[in-house]
Design a protein around this motif. Sequence first.
Motif, PDB file in Angstrom:
ATOM      1  N   ALA B 502       0.847  -1.189   0.000  1.00 21.40           N
ATOM      2  CA  ALA B 502       0.000   0.000   0.000  1.00 21.40           C
ATOM      3  C   ALA B 502       0.883   1.240   0.000  1.00 21.40           C
ATOM      4  O   ALA B 502       1.469   1.592  -1.012  1.00 21.40           O
ATOM      5  CB  ALA B 502      -0.919  -0.017   1.200  1.00 21.40           C
ATOM      6  N   THR B 535      -7.298  -6.842   5.869  1.00 21.10           N
ATOM      7  CA  THR B 535      -8.104  -6.201   6.920  1.00 21.10           C
ATOM      8  C   THR B 535      -9.182  -7.144   7.425  1.00 21.10           C
ATOM      9  O   THR B 535      -9.492  -7.162   8.618  1.00 21.10           O
ATOM     10  CB  THR B 535      -8.742  -4.885   6.431  1.00 21.10           C
ATOM     11  N   TRP B 548       1.843  -2.218   9.065  1.00 23.84           N
ATOM     12  CA  TRP B 548       1.045  -1.051   8.691  1.00 23.84           C
ATOM     13  C   TRP B 548       1.807   0.175   9.174  1.00 23.84           C
ATOM     14  O   TRP B 548       2.841   0.051   9.837  1.00 23.84           O
ATOM     15  CB  TRP B 548      -0.347  -1.161   9.330  1.00 23.84           C
ATOM     16  N   GLU B 570      -9.589  -0.565  12.814  1.00 20.94           N
ATOM     17  CA  GLU B 570      -8.172  -0.797  12.536  1.00 20.94           C
ATOM     18  C   GLU B 570      -7.492  -1.129  13.857  1.00 20.94           C
ATOM     19  O   GLU B 570      -6.984  -0.248  14.526  1.00 20.94           O
ATOM     20  CB  GLU B 570      -7.527   0.458  11.951  1.00 20.94           C
ATOM     21  N   TYR B 572      -4.878  -3.494  14.635  1.00 23.30           N
ATOM     22  CA  TYR B 572      -3.900  -4.534  14.308  1.00 23.30           C
ATOM     23  C   TYR B 572      -3.195  -5.078  15.550  1.00 23.30           C
ATOM     24  O   TYR B 572      -2.707  -6.179  15.566  1.00 23.30           O
ATOM     25  CB  TYR B 572      -2.865  -3.974  13.323  1.00 23.30           C
TER      26      TYR B 572
END
Lengths: 335, 680, 354, 329
Positions: B502, B535, B548, B570, B572
Amino acid sequence: MTLLEVKGLKKYFPIRKGLLRKVVGHVKAVDDVSFSVKRGETLALVGESGCGKTTVSRCIMRALDPSAGEVNFTLDGRTTDLATLDGKGLKPFRRHLQMVFQDPFSSLNPRMMVGDLIGEPLLINGMSDAAERRKRVRELLDVVQLPVEYMNRFPHAFSGGQRQRIGIARALALNPSLIVADEPVSALDVSVQAQIINLLLDLQDQLGLTYLFVAHDLSVVKHVSDRVAVMYVGQLVEIASTEDLFHRPKHPYTEALLSAVPKPDPRAKTERIILQREVADAANPPSGCAFHPRCAHATDLCKQQRPALVDLGQGHQVRCHHAHELDLKGVGSLA
Amino acid sequence: MKKSVLLGICASLLVGVSAFTPVQAQQPSANLMASGLVGKLEGPELILDASKWPKTFGEAPELAELVKAGKLPPVKDRIPAEPLVMKPLSEVGKYGGTWRRGFLGPGDWENGNRLNASDKLLFWDPTGTKIVPSVAKSWEQSADGKVIRVNLRKGMKWSDGAPFTADDFVFWFEDLYSNKDIVSAPIADMSPGGKPGKVVKVDENTVEFQFENPHFLFVDFLAGDTLIGGGQSVRQSQGTTYGAYAPKHYLKQFLPKYSSEAQVNEKAKAEGFENWVKMLHFKKDWSFNTELPTLGPWKTTRPINTPTWVLERNPYYWAVDSAGNQLPYIDKVVLTLAEDSEVINLRAIGGNYDMQERHISLSKLPVILENQQKGGYKVHLDLALHGSDTTLFINQSFKADPEVAKWLTNADFRRALSMGIDRNQLNDTFWLGIGTPGSVAPSVQMPQSPGKEYRDKYSTLDIAKANQLLDGIGLTKKDAEGYRVRTDNGERLRIQVQAVKALLPWPQQAEMIGEQWRKIGIQADVREMERTLATTRTRNNEHQIMVWTNGGTELLYLFPRHAIPVDPTEAYMAPEFATWYASNGAQGRAPTDPQMLKIYDLFKSASGQREAGDRDKTAQEIWKILVDQQYAIGTVGESPAQFGVRIVSTKLGNIPARACIAQHCRTPSSSHAETWYFKQ
Amino acid sequence: MPQTPMVDHPDHEAGRSPSATSPLLSVRGLKTYFKLDEGIVRAVDGVSFDLFAGRTLGIVGESGCGKSISARSILGIVDRPGKIEGGEIWLQQESEDSPAIDLLQLPHEGAEMRAIRGKEIALVFQEPMASFSHYYTIGNQIMEAILLHSTASDAAARARAIELLGMVGVPNPERRVDEYPFQLSGGLRQRVMMAMALACDPRILIADEPTTALDVTTQAQVLNLLQRIQKERGLSVILITHDMGVVAEMADDVVVMYLGRAVEKGPVDEIFHDPKHPYTQALLRSIPSIMAKPRTKLATIEGSIPHPFARPSGCPFHPRCPDAIKGLCDVTEPPTHALRPDRAVSCFLYGDAS
Amino acid sequence: MLAYIARRAVLAILTMAAISVFAFIIIQLPPGDFVDAYIANLSASGSSVSMEEAKSLRALYGLDQPIYVQYMKWMSRVLVGDFGESMEWHRPVAEVIGDRLWLTIVLSLSALLLTWGIALPIGIYSAVRQYSALDYLFTSISFIGLAVPNFLLALVIMYFSFVLFGANVGGLFSSEFDLAPWSVAKVWDLVKHLPLPAVILALAGTAQLIRIMRANLLDELRKPYVVTARAKGMPEARVIWKYPVRAALNPFASTIAYLFPYLVSGSIIISLVLSLPTVGPLLLKALIAQDMFLAGTIVLLLGVMTVIGTFISDLVLMWVDPRIRFQMD
């Protein structure tokens, strides 16, 4: 002793038409064919293209499923109808029925060496020992009169005659009872054709083979067969010993066929019988005798009624209303 | 052909292989720092002293024409009596010009939103450290922290000329936010301690946010990129309905309350919407609806869902320069659709954009620099303020493999992993040496920074120490290839690292880290994944380590999700704990780790701390625990990797040498693009 | 240019009273080679023969002997990479007074050569299915030749096509003219092929294996037709075939070919009843005969036809020849020995060498 | 013959129905939904979506309903010609695709015509003059053309045009015409921009087509009917054009089936690299964003185009090949 008996064999191919692909008719490729082949003899199945002779051989080999009829095969005194067996039931019979093709190599892997090609049916049928297999391949090469060194060559290195020898060796690998030879020499040059014909004759004598010999070349047939069956539009029209059939034909079609063969002698001025019109369409055969539109001897009876196969004695069967009355010409004998 | 392959080829083709080889990359790093590419954080200065405000006003020639033609009121009537006065960075600019920019389609709506981010009530100064007024003239907070009063600018108007008043706040609160058809549940921003607050009109120009519990963080929230403080452009677009105000005079026609449900539904059908809710979501979205009254410097005149998203000046914009000229200087912003970010890079290098920082790739820096002259642009490298662009979030609620879970939740194990990373190699290879190696803690420039030592703690390469720690926790046995083995079955201990391509080439970076971990006997299995799959896996608590960014964490309270597990969207670091926290214990699983619990306590307590200094101290405490525990392993940060490679046309003036690159700065908005101008 | 000694001048006394004293077509020392990456294939290697007006010349031989290439060489339509490397092909002009022309001296693609193709010399050849294009009606393909060589209108050409179809015995020619080749049976296709070849009333018809793909009864029909037409129009025919029976029935004169060489030639009766060349003798013996006693073995020729790349030295037949003379046949190519003006053999057993 | 056509038409309709189901299933297959993709996209680009937002977004787009309900809802709209609304573009899907569709068709069609225009004459030349110097040249060029992926070619051309001319190659319009309404000048601008992408798109296909044409024609040239034609005394050029070329072109009729979907999608990779506003990149983006109705409609469109293409290719084959015409029933 009968090895193979075909009884009432039929193979119809459906004709489909329209939006829903409805079956509107059938091509009667083989329509009620019966004959038998004795152990050790050669029966030739002759006729012109499209007459159904190859379809008959395919039905016997079960490359096609017959629409009706029996294919009785006698092995060790027991008779089995191959037409009723499924793939699994057929398997034990496969090795007893082998085929020799017009060009055996068109269906074989070009990357396999000749030894492996011939050995393949052995391997498939359980001869797993490589040394044993090689021994058998040597024997087979010897039988078809090919040098043993050819074992390690690839098919493309061979001439047509040699290929046909390899095809024959392959067919012989499993000691079959019946060999169906479909036009085995028609792709060969004349000089080579003679070699293969002789080989087939020799092998039959040596190994007691039984041949069903499918061919269109009547001269070749004359040299190899004991009996001859003539087909026309899906039906047997005449079956007799080679001698009888060639010299004393009883069916006008057989007569025409024989007369049409060009004789390799400029002095033999035989009169050719020129058949008019075309071969009938198996999808839409004429009424009565299928041959009547082309037959010089046809009567009203022939137009209306389909003749039965009648026996004239000594196994000479003919499908003609006028078989008894007609005086037909055969070929002359060589002096 | 996979897109990533294509981009890879494209990148190497453009950049040349050199950019990826560490040896050569080190060279530019030193040069770049010295070459003035990284400047000083600066921007226009707000003049808050009314006595210094200009008395006369200027306007763009095109507006003056409209005024002359009687189609627009004179400029003094359009500007509020109390405008926002900005002293441009270098000089008073000139009107005119079109700002050419690239965007990637409607999914790239933030591209335009961020140019318009001054429609927030409060904002940050160009350094990103001090809260300043924006839409609101000023604010006051009650001593108990339960009431926050916001003073609006007298005479301020919407982009269509309608007055902007306290009613627009009450309308938003009562008719949009509180309507369950539109907003299904109250938001945490508005509900300190789980008790919903409210919005009250004091007078035309004064609004109060009232809460039952102290909400000292609320001012920060109003300034941050939060649901309440984000502003109209970003928070009332793309199907969401937050922010703090909305144009009542325009939007009420789409609500059942002001006519009837049947009537609005009929209207919706006539316009091709399924029902009134869907119509409303479209009508209040500035990027789609060109009729929507807005407050930002530019308004959409050609919607985002066309090949060119066009923004044109807001004739009622409420900010002026120090000479009294109404801002913005630039007439128009034209964002041209590019099918791929590679194309944006190419076009930027070709000089087709006047200012582009979004989608510009750090890996292309050498080519970008090489073509400065030809492309007629200058390159600025803006360093971010967060600690780590590439962060290894170690799932603390992982449980699918108990043996692995045992180690992931072991602090020494995590510390060893962190010390087994050669951050300099990563920096040289992937950041061209421009980033700063370190932990997850933010830049020391930030008030919440726990100090330099926490940038380094457990975050420098120390193979010996790492091995010692791993041996110490009982991972002593190794297999034939030197990898440590599991204690339950003697097979190799394999740690899965999940990475998405990304922001940065995370999979490749993870591969490099995995290579480095060989030296400490840890086998990392890097799994490159498509983003949505990754995700989804994290939401299902299936990942072991997720790579990330921790971007946005430079101000912890405003955007905590990349630092601590509080937001299940989000999370993680621990999906189950985040669910537990967000649902107030109703769902998910409570952590047992006392350090983690302490983080939650500290985080919760901040809202009740009156002094900003105290809240910052609390944040520092949290960071200290985070670094000490290494729940997330930082690698390289304070870099220009995200929005930090800024390509600016040499024709533009008032451009800051360095801009604030941070979530709360709404890059580039805190640099106030409305003060930029075309010199010729 | 290599000359073959066989018949030095075309004027000669023929054995079976040829209708004309000079040959209509005289091929001399024709050489057609194929230059391939693997080597040169001498497909036709110095072949000479004569075709007399109103007569049928049979060219026989097994595969690869060069009989088809000889035919195409006459028409100048040898496929690449084949190329005529030498020889002469003399065509007697329509008017007896005009001198004969050497076709090989005409440019291949020139108008003169094209005027000869189809107009003077027509070709009928094997695989009647593949010899037509499936995309055009048979009428179109017949009319094409007519329109090419005459000034006839479309309507006239069509009428002529229908007439031709009728002549070759195609039933319902008015309907058939608009049909496509695949709608016809093999026999009809060969008739149509014949009609097409006869479209411009050629003097010479080259029939290359015209009946090979046909069944015997159909073959009989087509051969009959060919004889009838020849008689009616006084056509000269070159009949190329591997079928000795067909040659025996159709040909007046015969050329026997083996690996690109004419090994023997003469009147048909002599070839069959007094073959000279060991190859001709063996070939005739190995033919299966319908008059043979059932289940009789055939005489065979040892070995097989060599691959064209592995052409034996000396006499190409020597490895298979029972009479081969060691040190001679395998070294030197035998010259053509003329036994009589119309009878020749290429073998060391005859002539001076013997 | 009518029965045959009718049967094919009925089959085509059934196939399309099946394709619609598959299209919907395929776009549902990847994990997550539009909102997931949306959140992931935002968080990677430095923005955020809260849980509350995500929930209301799902409700807004109807993603909280079971798949079959979503399918039925979509199909009931598709059947009346409404393909739903793109979640990402907030516009009716038909409009979003429509914007790009005709540009795609113009581009693909010009690329196709170019491909055929270059490849067929060269292919014919190469076959007729097999092993000539030019044949070797064309053969080597076309092998290179086959071996080099055309997107790479696009990149190289783009790179060099930038380095050498400072020109920016991407796109189909100059920036001043991007916004402009349709006018003669804008069409002219398009015409000016078209050749390069069209050439790049055409090149790979050209190489392949040269090889196919050459091989087809070489096969045909060896067939006896060519000898027959020559033996009639036809000039060589006429022989070649009337017979083998006609036959060698025949197989191309069956490629129509593949060309149709290509016409509406264009080449995805090339379009991405050159930033061409065609349908291909739209599909890619829609799939990445899990923009269900948009992706579904494009997949459906491609499927339908394949079906229509097959149908038309059957009809064309029937028209050009008399054998098929007469053996249909």
